[in-house]
Design a protein around this motif. Structure first.
Motif, PDB file in Angstrom:
ATOM      1  N   ALA A  65       5.231  48.567  -3.227  1.00 16.22           N
ATOM      2  CA  ALA A  65       4.232  49.752  -3.039  1.00 16.22           C
ATOM      3  C   ALA A  65       4.557  50.742  -3.800  1.00 16.22           C
ATOM      4  N   LEU A  66       5.917  51.169  -4.273  1.00 16.15           N
ATOM      5  CA  LEU A  66       6.168  52.226  -5.123  1.00 16.15           C
ATOM      6  C   LEU A  66       5.427  52.044  -6.520  1.00 16.15           C
ATOM      7  N   HIS A  67       5.757  50.587  -6.868  1.00  8.47           N
ATOM      8  CA  HIS A  67       5.067  50.222  -8.391  1.00  8.47           C
ATOM      9  C   HIS A  67       3.607  50.519  -8.563  1.00  8.47           C
ATOM     10  N   VAL A  68       2.979  49.885  -7.170  1.00 13.86           N
ATOM     11  CA  VAL A  68       1.344  50.134  -7.014  1.00 13.86           C
ATOM     12  C   VAL A  68       1.080  51.590  -7.138  1.00 13.86           C
ATOM     13  N   GLN A  69       1.861  52.571  -6.525  1.00 14.44           N
ATOM     14  CA  GLN A  69       1.558  53.905  -6.330  1.00 14.44           C
ATOM     15  C   GLN A  69       1.675  54.423  -7.934  1.00 14.44           C
ATOM     16  N   GLY A  70       2.779  54.007  -8.785  1.00 13.48           N
ATOM     17  CA  GLY A  70       3.116  54.331  -9.933  1.00 13.48           C
ATOM     18  C   GLY A  70       1.982  54.118 -10.906  1.00 13.48           C
ATOM     19  N   SER A  71       1.350  52.678 -10.686  1.00 10.62           N
ATOM     20  CA  SER A  71       0.420  52.139 -11.517  1.00 10.62           C
ATOM     21  C   SER A  71      -0.884  53.012 -11.473  1.00 10.62           C
ATOM     22  N   ALA A  72      -1.375  53.255 -10.090  1.00  6.38           N
ATOM     23  CA  ALA A  72      -2.487  53.889  -9.676  1.00  6.38           C
ATOM     24  C   ALA A  72      -2.592  55.575 -10.243  1.00  6.38           C
ATOM     25  N   ALA A  73      -1.207  55.972 -10.312  1.00  5.71           N
ATOM     26  CA  ALA A  73      -1.188  57.347 -10.859  1.00  5.71           C
ATOM     27  C   ALA A  73      -1.209  57.247 -12.286  1.00  5.71           C
ATOM     28  N   LEU A  74      -0.637  56.147 -12.864  1.00 13.28           N
ATOM     29  CA  LEU A  74      -0.952  56.057 -14.441  1.00 13.28           C
ATOM     30  C   LEU A  74      -2.160  55.934 -14.749  1.00 13.28           C
ATOM     31  N   ALA A  75      -2.870  55.104 -14.036  1.00 16.17           N
ATOM     32  CA  ALA A  75      -4.221  54.741 -14.320  1.00 16.17           C
ATOM     33  C   ALA A  75      -5.202  56.052 -14.053  1.00 16.17           C
ATOM     34  N   GLN A  76      -4.817  57.031 -13.191  1.00 14.65           N
ATOM     35  CA  GLN A  76      -5.477  58.276 -12.883  1.00 14.65           C
ATOM     36  C   GLN A  76      -5.427  58.978 -14.059  1.00 14.65           C
ATOM     37  N   ARG A  77      -3.758  59.055 -14.605  1.00 17.83           N
ATOM     38  CA  ARG A  77      -3.563  59.770 -15.829  1.00 17.83           C
ATOM     39  C   ARG A  77      -4.433  59.534 -16.887  1.00 17.83           C
ATOM     40  N   LEU A  78      -4.530  58.225 -17.207  1.00 14.85           N
ATOM     41  CA  LEU A  78      -5.045  57.492 -18.362  1.00 14.85           C
ATOM     42  C   LEU A  78      -6.557  57.915 -18.370  1.00 14.85           C
ATOM     43  N   ASN A  79      -7.291  57.734 -17.080  1.00 15.55           N
ATOM     44  CA  ASN A  79      -8.424  58.064 -17.021  1.00 15.55           C
ATOM     45  C   ASN A  79      -8.677  59.559 -17.300  1.00 15.55           C
ATOM     46  N   PHE A  80      -7.992  60.515 -16.905  1.00 16.84           N
ATOM     47  CA  PHE A  80      -8.270  61.776 -17.336  1.00 16.84           C
ATOM     48  C   PHE A  80      -8.093  61.935 -18.760  1.00 16.84           C
ATOM     49  N   LEU A  81      -7.010  61.453 -19.409  1.00 11.59           N
ATOM     50  CA  LEU A  81      -6.791  61.435 -20.628  1.00 11.59           C
ATOM     51  C   LEU A  81      -8.060  61.137 -21.606  1.00 11.59           C
ATOM     52  N   TYR A  82      -8.554  59.866 -21.086  1.00  9.57           N
ATOM     53  CA  TYR A  82      -9.748  59.350 -21.791  1.00  9.57           C
ATOM     54  C   TYR A  82     -11.095  60.488 -21.698  1.00  9.57           C
ATOM     55  N   ARG A  83     -11.261  60.989 -20.232  1.00 15.42           N
ATOM     56  CA  ARG A  83     -12.206  61.769 -20.337  1.00 15.42           C
ATOM     57  C   ARG A  83     -12.108  63.094 -21.091  1.00 15.42           C
ATOM     58  N   VAL A  84     -11.048  63.610 -21.257  1.00 17.04           N
ATOM     59  CA  VAL A  84     -10.761  64.689 -21.951  1.00 17.04           C
ATOM     60  C   VAL A  84     -11.028  64.408 -23.514  1.00 17.04           C
ATOM     61  N   THR A  85     -10.508  63.259 -24.065  1.00 19.91           N
ATOM     62  CA  THR A  85     -10.554  62.740 -25.342  1.00 19.91           C
ATOM     63  C   THR A  85     -12.026  62.848 -25.652  1.00 19.91           C
ATOM     64  N   PHE A  86     -12.675  61.984 -24.879  1.00 23.05           N
ATOM     65  CA  PHE A  86     -14.153  61.905 -25.075  1.00 23.05           C
ATOM     66  C   PHE A  86     -15.075  62.964 -25.003  1.00 23.05           C
ATOM     67  N   LEU A  87     -14.737  64.021 -24.147  1.00 24.60           N
ATOM     68  CA  LEU A  87     -15.227  65.320 -24.114  1.00 24.60           C
ATOM     69  C   LEU A  87     -15.093  66.095 -25.560  1.00 24.60           C
ATOM     70  N   GLY A  88     -13.653  65.958 -25.914  1.00 21.45           N
ATOM     71  CA  GLY A  88     -13.459  66.715 -27.347  1.00 21.45           C
ATOM     72  C   GLY A  88     -14.299  66.152 -28.457  1.00 21.45           C
ATOM     73  N   LEU A  89     -14.322  64.653 -28.264  1.00 25.40           N
ATOM     74  CA  LEU A  89     -14.885  64.081 -29.210  1.00 25.40           C
ATOM     75  C   LEU A  89     -16.288  64.333 -29.429  1.00 25.40           C
ATOM     76  N   ALA A  90     -17.050  64.679 -28.096  1.00 30.11           N
ATOM     77  CA  ALA A  90     -18.530  64.886 -27.853  1.00 30.11           C
ATOM     78  C   ALA A  90     -18.677  66.213 -28.617  1.00 30.11           C
TER      79      ALA A  90
END
Length: 182
Positions: free
Chosen positions: A22-47
């Motif tokens: 469960a801790l591993h799944v929560q960490g993976s979900a948090a990591l996925a959220q962080r990566l999604n945020f970084l991708y959005r910020v990166t694409f916004l900066g690129l735009a």
């Protein structure tokens, strides 16, 4: 150790494994959220960067017409300067040709001075003035020759400058022909 103790240990191990999973799944979900945020910020900066580049291209292409006009005016002025330099060079050449005849006149006057020894002191004074005039004419002839060489050098440089300006303005004219905003 009894069977129940082993069963309890297995259950405890399974509970711990479920908790770790469960801790591993929560960490993976948090990591996925962080990566999604970084991708959005990166694409916004690129735009934003692409938008700024697009705006820069629009501004530059809007100014290309003015730059082409300025280069055309500069070409016209350089052409006029070149024509004026050609006229000046022709005038200096005529002046140099006319000055060459003056040295022959001075030489003839020196010959006349040498053959007339019976004339009084006035003739000696005239001879001195003619010698000074001869020196002045030779200096003037040398200066005119220097001016002619200088004008020839300037004329050559002006021709090269006119060619350089024509060559430099050629990409701008080509760009103006291909520009979709006009």
């Amino acid at each position: 150790m009894s069977y129940f103790d082993q069963d309890k240990m297995v259950e405890t191990a399974l509970e711990r494994f479920d908790h770790i999973h469960a801790l591993h799944v929560q960490g993976s979900a948090a990591l996925a959220q962080r990566l999604n945020f970084l991708y959005r910020v990166t694409f916004l900066g690129l735009a934003l960067v692409l938008g700024a580049l697009f705006f820069l291209v629009i501004v530059i292409s809007a100014q290309m017409n003015n730059m082409n006009r300025v280069i055309s005016v500069l070409n016209d002025h350089v052409g006029e300067i070149n024509q004026d330099m050609n006229r000046m060079l022709a005038t200096v050449s005529r002046l140099d040709t006319n000055m060459q005849g003056m040295s022959g006149i001075v030489l003839r006057m020196d010959d006349i001075n040498g053959s007339v020894e019976t004339i009084s002191e006035d003739m000696i004074e005239v001879n001195g003035h003619m010698a000074a005039l001869d020196r002045d004419v030779e200096q003037l002839s040398a200066h005119v020759g220097d001016m002619r060489q200088s004008f020839q050098a300037v004329d050559g440089n002006m021709g090269l400058l006119a060619n350089d300006v024509q060559h430099m303005s050629q990409p701008m004219r080509l760009f103006n022909q291909l520009n979709p905003f006009w």
